[in-house]
Scaffold this motif. Sequence first.
Motif, short mmCIF file in Angstrom:
data_model
loop_
_atom_site.label_atom_id
_atom_site.label_comp_id
_atom_site.label_asym_id
_atom_site.label_seq_id
_atom_site.Cartn_x
_atom_site.Cartn_y
_atom_site.Cartn_z
N CYS A 213 -2.15 0.45 -17.74
CA CYS A 213 -2.05 1.89 -18.26
C CYS A 213 -0.73 2.50 -18.00
CB CYS A 213 -3.23 2.65 -17.93
SG CYS A 213 -4.75 2.02 -18.58
N LEU A 214 -0.07 2.30 -16.72
CA LEU A 214 1.03 2.98 -16.27
C LEU A 214 2.17 2.44 -17.29
CD1 LEU A 214 1.30 2.89 -12.52
CD2 LEU A 214 1.30 5.06 -13.74
N LEU A 215 2.07 1.25 -17.44
CA LEU A 215 3.26 0.46 -18.28
C LEU A 215 3.19 0.94 -19.72
CD1 LEU A 215 3.45 -2.90 -16.48
CD2 LEU A 215 5.13 -0.94 -16.33
N SER B 238 0.63 -1.08 -0.10
CA SER B 238 -0.06 0.13 -0.12
C SER B 238 0.77 1.25 -0.15
CB SER B 238 -1.02 0.13 1.35
OG SER B 238 -0.40 -0.09 2.31
N LEU B 239 2.27 1.28 0.59
CA LEU B 239 3.00 2.46 0.72
C LEU B 239 3.93 2.58 -0.65
CD1 LEU B 239 3.82 2.47 4.33
CD2 LEU B 239 2.04 3.80 3.16
N SER B 240 3.66 1.70 -1.70
CA SER B 240 4.75 1.66 -2.84
C SER B 240 4.45 2.93 -3.70
CB SER B 240 4.50 0.50 -3.70
OG SER B 240 4.63 -0.60 -2.99
N SER B 241 5.30 3.70 -4.36
CA SER B 241 5.62 4.76 -5.06
C SER B 241 4.96 4.11 -6.34
CB SER B 241 6.49 5.44 -5.12
OG SER B 241 7.68 4.64 -5.67
N LEU B 242 4.42 5.00 -7.20
CA LEU B 242 4.37 4.91 -8.71
C LEU B 242 5.62 4.15 -9.37
CD1 LEU B 242 2.29 7.81 -10.24
CD2 LEU B 242 1.42 5.56 -9.65
N GLU B 243 6.72 4.75 -9.26
CA GLU B 243 8.03 4.19 -9.75
C GLU B 243 8.33 2.81 -9.28
OE1 GLU B 243 12.61 5.34 -9.93
OE2 GLU B 243 11.45 6.81 -8.82
N GLN B 244 8.13 2.46 -7.81
CA GLN B 244 8.11 1.10 -7.31
C GLN B 244 7.22 0.32 -8.04
OE1 GLN B 244 7.73 2.55 -3.23
NE2 GLN B 244 9.72 1.72 -2.88
N THR B 245 6.01 0.67 -8.28
CA THR B 245 4.92 -0.17 -8.70
C THR B 245 5.38 -0.46 -10.27
OG1 THR B 245 3.41 0.74 -7.22
CG2 THR B 245 2.66 -0.30 -9.35
N MET B 246 5.81 0.45 -10.90
CA MET B 246 6.15 0.10 -12.27
C MET B 246 7.43 -0.67 -12.54
SD MET B 246 5.58 4.00 -14.23
CE MET B 246 6.12 3.35 -15.61
N ASN B 247 8.18 -0.89 -11.36
CA ASN B 247 9.29 -2.05 -11.29
C ASN B 247 8.93 -3.53 -10.92
OD1 ASN B 247 11.08 -0.22 -12.78
ND2 ASN B 247 11.46 0.84 -10.71
N TYR B 248 7.62 -3.55 -10.54
CA TYR B 248 7.36 -4.81 -9.82
C TYR B 248 7.56 -5.81 -11.36
CZ TYR B 248 4.74 -2.62 -6.11
OH TYR B 248 4.35 -1.92 -5.10
N VAL B 249 7.98 -6.83 -10.93
CA VAL B 249 7.98 -7.88 -11.87
C VAL B 249 6.62 -8.80 -11.93
CG1 VAL B 249 9.12 -10.30 -12.60
CG2 VAL B 249 10.53 -8.37 -11.83
N THR B 250 6.26 -9.17 -10.69
CA THR B 250 4.66 -9.76 -10.73
C THR B 250 4.22 -9.18 -9.63
OG1 THR B 250 5.24 -11.53 -9.43
CG2 THR B 250 5.46 -11.95 -11.47
N GLN C 254 -5.60 6.09 -22.76
CA GLN C 254 -5.35 7.36 -23.28
C GLN C 254 -6.23 8.32 -22.44
OE1 GLN C 254 -5.12 8.10 -27.37
NE2 GLN C 254 -3.80 6.06 -27.67
N HIS C 255 -5.59 9.33 -21.91
CA HIS C 255 -6.53 10.43 -21.25
C HIS C 255 -6.95 9.96 -19.86
CE1 HIS C 255 -6.31 12.46 -24.89
NE2 HIS C 255 -7.14 11.44 -25.69
N GLN C 256 -6.19 9.07 -19.26
CA GLN C 256 -6.56 8.45 -18.12
C GLN C 256 -5.56 8.77 -17.04
OE1 GLN C 256 -9.16 7.32 -17.29
NE2 GLN C 256 -10.44 6.81 -18.99
N LYS C 257 -5.48 9.32 -16.04
CA LYS C 257 -4.35 9.70 -15.03
C LYS C 257 -4.54 8.72 -13.91
CE LYS C 257 -2.54 13.53 -12.53
NZ LYS C 257 -2.83 14.82 -11.90
N ILE C 258 -3.38 8.12 -13.81
CA ILE C 258 -3.02 6.93 -12.83
C ILE C 258 -2.12 7.64 -11.72
CG2 ILE C 258 -2.29 4.72 -12.26
CD1 ILE C 258 -4.37 4.94 -14.47
N VAL C 259 -2.84 7.72 -10.48
CA VAL C 259 -2.15 8.13 -9.20
C VAL C 259 -2.10 7.23 -8.21
CG1 VAL C 259 -2.57 10.66 -10.05
CG2 VAL C 259 -4.31 9.47 -8.40
#
Length: 423
Positions: free
Chosen positions: A405-407, A368-380, A415-420
């Motif tokens: 959509c982040l990846l 729950s405390l992961s940042s967007l950058e950390q989340t995008m580096n998850y393998v699974t 498109q046009h969707q903001k993921i936060v």
Amino acid sequence: MSSNIITYTHYVFTFTVLICAIGFAVWWECYGAIITAIQLPPVERNYPPCPLKGQVRCICAPHPSCTSTCSLEPFTCTEFCSINGCGCPISKVLNKHRNECISLSQCPDNRKQSAQEKELTIFNKKLEEVHTGYGSNIFFSVKTCNRLYRKRLFYQMLTWFQAVDKNKLSIVSDDPNAAADDVALIKRSGFNLLLSNCEPSHDLYSLCCKSAAEFSMYYRELDKHKNEEDKYQWYCHFDDDMYVNIPAMGKLLEQYDPHQPYYIGRWPKEVWGPMPRSHTGLNQKELDNIASFNYTVRRRQYWYAGGCGYCLSHAVMMEARRILLGDVNYCKVTLNTDDVSVGIVVGAILGINLTDIDEIHSQRENLSLSSLEQTMNYVTVSANRLVNLKTPFSDDKYGFMALHCLLYPSVSWCQHQKIVTQT
């Protein structure tokens, strides 16, 4: 004399009535058969049911021109012979998917489809392939069951499945007679779905039955492409509740030589504690059982990858083939569940350590405390673990769409969707 005449007349009359009755019965039977053949659609007989719901079984053997309606392939129109119990009215054909008699021009295969009808969608979103440049040497295998197609598998089909080569992705399920419409959509989407005869339950041997089918699919493809072994350098298994980040997975495996023995996954340290201090070990019953199958244990202690997935190098798959593809299901050799059994085969019998990867995340972790950058580096990442993402999609049950959509922001529905992240 007169009595003889009366008797003779009686016999003649009786014989005439009998002949007329037989003639009328024959005529009536022929008439009924002709009317039925011309007017009646196929009817259900007292035969075993057809494999798909709503189908009818038309028995017309030994007539050579008749074909069965019992086909697992949807959207196929077939002409039937016009005899009792088999066929549609003259000039009609049977739509086996909808089980109704229609004109030939109405066949889905023959009529012109609009662009919208050709476009496959799930949850009202278009299935769109994305090309990452990774994963070309990986054979992906996913295990599921018929009751979870819509609850889990469809989310994978819409998202990370679109980033892999469909020819090197196998889906193993159960019960060929269940969820016919869902099965049809999976196959029309271009995925290799194996409907095994394994029991649709979550017990030890049902899961191991599917796992054995997964291994068989890999070895079958490998044998079929002997001159292209470089395309099958890794075997990676995941359950139907996992999202796989293909670029991250590809970058991870690039660090290891597939011609060396590697068993890559995540040790369930949330349960057992960190490696190498914590481990599991074979008890005497398990040791004796393995020995009874003439396998030698190199060491009693081993580590295994949990349900968040694992990858085996080509070298390991070749060395483990005699066990994983043996005459006896490998779980009956190890007396354990499928994931643990793989750990025993690779770790205890072959003596290969698990390479523990922290970026492979299990369903037991709190992210729950992961940042967007950390989340995008998850393998699974497991379903329901992407609670840190605020998804813009109402039907995004597990957060898979938001992560996708982040990846891959170029996907049309992203498109046009903001993921936060959640605040």
